[in-house]
Design an enzyme around this catalytic site. Structure first.
Site, PDB file in Angstrom:
ATOM      1  N   HIS A  28       0.821  -1.223   0.000  1.00 56.19           N
ATOM      2  CA  HIS A  28       0.000   0.000   0.000  1.00 56.19           C
ATOM      3  C   HIS A  28       0.851   1.268   0.000  1.00 56.19           C
ATOM      4  O   HIS A  28       0.709   2.107  -0.908  1.00 56.19           O
ATOM      5  CB  HIS A  28      -0.964  -0.015   1.184  1.00 56.19           C
ATOM      6  N   HIS A  87       3.948   6.921   5.400  1.00 51.89           N
ATOM      7  CA  HIS A  87       2.775   7.622   5.943  1.00 51.89           C
ATOM      8  C   HIS A  87       1.992   6.826   6.985  1.00 51.89           C
ATOM      9  O   HIS A  87       1.230   7.411   7.758  1.00 51.89           O
ATOM     10  CB  HIS A  87       1.850   8.077   4.804  1.00 51.89           C
ATOM     11  N   GLU A 113       1.049   5.520  12.594  1.00 58.22           N
ATOM     12  CA  GLU A 113      -0.322   5.113  12.930  1.00 58.22           C
ATOM     13  C   GLU A 113      -0.448   3.613  13.169  1.00 58.22           C
ATOM     14  O   GLU A 113      -1.197   3.175  14.041  1.00 58.22           O
ATOM     15  CB  GLU A 113      -1.246   5.531  11.791  1.00 58.22           C
ATOM     16  N   ASP A 114       0.310   2.796  12.410  1.00 58.35           N
ATOM     17  CA  ASP A 114       0.089   1.342  12.427  1.00 58.35           C
ATOM     18  C   ASP A 114       1.229   0.523  13.006  1.00 58.35           C
ATOM     19  O   ASP A 114       1.169  -0.711  13.009  1.00 58.35           O
ATOM     20  CB  ASP A 114      -0.195   0.852  10.997  1.00 58.35           C
ATOM     21  N   ASP A 137      -3.100   8.443  -0.784  1.00 63.28           N
ATOM     22  CA  ASP A 137      -3.459   7.362   0.146  1.00 63.28           C
ATOM     23  C   ASP A 137      -4.923   6.965  -0.043  1.00 63.28           C
ATOM     24  O   ASP A 137      -5.267   5.785  -0.160  1.00 63.28           O
ATOM     25  CB  ASP A 137      -3.197   7.849   1.574  1.00 63.28           C
ATOM     26  N   ASP A 149     -23.983  17.871 -22.152  1.00 63.93           N
ATOM     27  CA  ASP A 149     -22.535  17.663 -22.223  1.00 63.93           C
ATOM     28  C   ASP A 149     -22.153  16.201 -22.037  1.00 63.93           C
ATOM     29  O   ASP A 149     -21.082  15.886 -21.525  1.00 63.93           O
ATOM     30  CB  ASP A 149     -21.813  18.535 -21.190  1.00 63.93           C
TER      31      ASP A 149
END
Length: 732
Positions: free
Chosen positions: A65, A89, A93-94, A156, A276
């Protein structure tokens, strides 16, 4: 959800991780910045080590990921800091890694970006809504300091949406809704048209899979004919422009599924009526040739009245520039033409990424750039909003406006959301101008405050000293700045009035019980405040003034309990005289047992849906659906908001209204009632209206068990042929 494959490719298999990183290195090298790639390699090794054996829901290594996120950032031409942030990133957090470790390993710039993308801990928040609101608040603040935070977050979210099929249906719905309400509008505001389009279409196929498949089917059934038509038009346009000496390249496109869906829903039309649906994009070398190309197009085909838009002379707030026109051929086929320069095209597709630059040795977007003005203004307004639900609702309003362009008498351009009124304009100039606004002149003609501004209006605000904002203004304004300023003024003045009323009520009850207020100790007052959850006497007086507590009961407590029994008896008699709740025991006020609770008639909330309580004067607590249009207008008085919840499940039903827009045909009502019969839903009343010139309207009043049953019924009705839209009606 159907198991039918959705329109995107799977993430890379396990054995391609090293190969994908090598491709990432090559991609960054080809960008030509001659950056030291040792930092990139270190970030990859660090992320690989920290994520270790972690797996995604798909069963793939978790590292796949962040690696794909880094690829998306590199594809957009972002710098090495952004790409490294993409790889890192999720480590804070993980995993057990801290922001300080990131700073030690990679420096303060990458650490700041990683921290900006990292969500707040679940601990310390009473609700998921509060946590979600604070996560967005944190992200917006970090975005002001460094726009790369949002660019990483968008990459992300885009990769998460591409692999969303591996999550549960409930999680798919939650993430898709957040994507279409928050992230896609942010991408639009940053001018990132390609990212916004993909996010919307991916979210659409999860939020309304049946409608997505139906629109996709209709697009595909027309694709061959559409591409043949576009090829012929491109040839004709190319020849005409060459003869006029205008150098161009021409692209053709078919409108996106989500964009078609929005237009069908908004205008209540069939897909054949979308002007359109098909479009040509003419890309030329200068602004002069843009206008020359427009002239050539209008010489060849008749323009559709009201469909010519000049976004070159008046760019959108995200700096999008283009000429738009819709034309109709001799055979009656309509199509849109967009005309722009190469630079404008890059801005329309990639937005802020197309203008990535370095300034005075500092990487990142220039925060003085005009395209970021909306963000600084947005953050400034949102800082004033303390309540989580208010923050999220006003954030969505701010992100979504369709703009209207108006002018001050001196010719200054002001961009406001479509539907904005002179009050919005006045508060945009200055808070005091808004507070004292009594009317407006539009192009020298006096208009009422509810007048909806139109493109090109010249606005002059009429003020009057001593004038004050009205609660009615909350239903007129469209900008969060105006709404927040009005709420602040009303809160301050209503609070003061409530304190005065509360104090008088308490003094009156004290006199009735022959209690000399001057003799009551400060300690006794503090204890009463504590018992009622108030920090100081003014808070208690305000609560009394708002009708939250009984002045008689508090006076009895201040008397030391002497009159408590009598007051309790009288309170009991008063309570028994009040009307009974709609469903006794179905709703409860958190932390309070002896208060009347009832469902508001305007929205009649149904068990299971999010609700909010509002303390009325003398009638108990009215419970509204959080989606009720009246909630925004009522909830400006924070003192009168109260937490409510559904009690334990019980066998009961709730009345609600549905509005169904249909193409009138024999048997359609039978199809609708058949669904209700299958779900054992009782029909209380049916009304229908049709004038044969527009979609017919069928209104049903139903008795529903819970919100889950309501959602099943509405989804089944939408699948019926000739049903255009099914909505819930919020009215008494």
């Amino acid at each position: 959800m159907s198991s039918e494959p959705l329109p995107f490719s799977p993430a890379p298999p396990v054995d391609t991780i090293s190969l994908r990183f090598q491709e990432l290195e090559d991609k960054v090298q080809r960008a030509g910045r001659h950056e030291d790639l040792s930092l990139l390699r270190h970030a990859f090794r660090f992320a690989s080590e920290k994520h270790g054996p972690q797996k995604r829901k798909s069963g793939e290594p978790y590292l796949s990921h962040p690696l794909e996120v880094a690829h998306l950032l590199a594809d957009n031409g972002l710098d090495l800091v952004s790409v490294c942030t993409g790889l890192l990133h999720d480590v804070v957090e993980d995993t057990r890694v801290t922001t300080k470790e990131i700073e030690k390993e990679f420096g303060p710039e990458i650490a700041r970006c990683v921290d900006g993308v990292t969500k707040l801990s679940r601990l310390g928040y009473q609700s998921s809504e509060a946590r979600q609101a604070e996560n967005f608040r944190k992200m917006l603040l970090a975005m002001v300091e460094d726009i790369r935070v949002m660019l990483v977050k968008l990459a992300d979210r885009l990769h998460n949406m591409r692999t969303l099929r591996f999550l549960s249906p409930e999680k798919q719905q939650e993430i898709a809704r957040e994507t279409v309400e928050i992230y896609a509008p942010i991408a639009l505001r940053l001018g990132m048209g390609k990212v916004r389009s993909e996010l919307e279409d991916l979210a659409f196929c999860y939020l309304e899979p049946d409608m997505y498949r139906e629109i996709t089917r209709q697009i595909e059934s027309r694709r061959e004919a559409s591409e043949e038509f576009l090829a012929g038009i491109k040839e004709t346009v190319g020849k005409n422009l060459a003869e006029a000496g205008v150098e161009t390249r021409i692209e053709g496109r078919i409108k996106r599924a989500y964009s078609i869906h929005q237009k069908l829903k908004r205008q209540g039309i069939a897909i054949d009526e979308v002007y359109d649906l098909l479009a040509l994009r003419i890309i030329t070398d200068s602004v002069k040739n843009c206008y020359a190309a427009l002239g050539v197009i209008h010489q060849q085909w008749r323009p559709v009245p009201g469909r010519i838009k000049d976004f070159i002379a008046m760019p959108r707030p995200n700096l999008y520039q283009s000429l738009h026109t819709s034309v109709i051929t001799d055979q009656g086929q309509t199509f849109e033409v967009q005309i722009r320069t190469e630079e404008m095209h890059a801005m329309a597709e990639e937005g802020i990424c197309s203008h990535w630059k370095y300034k005075e040795g500092r990487s990142g977007a220039d925060m003085d750039d005009r395209r970021m003005a909306w963000l600084r203004q947005l953050v400034e307004w949102q800082r004033e909003v303390k309540d989580s639900s208010d923050f999220l609702s006003t954030l969505k309003i701010d992100l979504y406006p369709e703009e209207v362009y108006v002018f001050t008498p001196k010719g200054k351009l002001v961009v406001l959301p479509r539907g904005a009124t002179p009050i919005d304009f006045a508060y945009g100039i200055h808070t005091e101008v808004g507070h004292t606004c009594v009317g407006a002149k539009v192009s020298s003609r006096i208009v009422p405050l509810k007048y909806q501004l139109r493109n090109g209006d010249i606005i002059e605000i009429i003020t009057q000293q001593g004038n004050q904002p009205s609660p009615d203004w909350l239903s007129l304004v469209k900008t969060s700045r105006a709404r927040n300023k009005i709420k602040q003024w009303l809160n301050a003045h209503r609070r003061q009035k409530a304190e005065e009323i509360g104090q008088k009520l308490l003094e009156k009850e004290a006199r009735r019980l022959k209690i000399p207020m001057k003799k009551i100790s400060a300690e006794a007052v503090r204890q009463i405040c504590q018992d009622y959850g108030c920090s100081q006497p003014p808070d208690l007086f305000a609560a009394l003034g708002y009708g939250r507590y009984s002045a008689r009961a508090i006076a009895a407590k201040l008397a030391g309990g002497e009159a408590a029994d009598g007051a309790a008896a009288e309170n009991s008699q008063t309570a028994s005289a009040k009307p009974a709740p709609v469903e006794p025991g179905a709703l409860v006020v958190k932390g309070v047992d002896d208060i009347l609770v009832y469902r508001a008639r305007c929205c009649s909330p149904i068990r299971g849906e999010p609700i909010v309580g509002y303390v009325t004067r003398g009638k108990g607590v009215a419970v509204h659906s959080k989606n009720c249009p009246n909630v925004q207008n009522l909830m400006y008085e924070a003192e009168r908001r109260i937490d409510v919840a559904w009690a334990q499940a019980e066998e009961t039903t709730y009345r609600t209204r549905l509005q169904i827009f249909v193409d009138d045909r024999p048997g359609i009502l039978n199809d609708l009632t058949g669904i209700l019969s299958g779900e054992s839903v009782n029909i209380v009343a049916v009304e229908s209206r049709s004038d044969r010139t527009s979609p017919a309207l069928i209104e049903l009043r139903l008795e529903i068990r819970d919100v889950g049953q309501l959602e099943r019924v509405m989804a089944a009705m939408r699948r019926i042929p000739d049903v255009r839209e099914v909505t819930r009606s919020y009215r008494a």
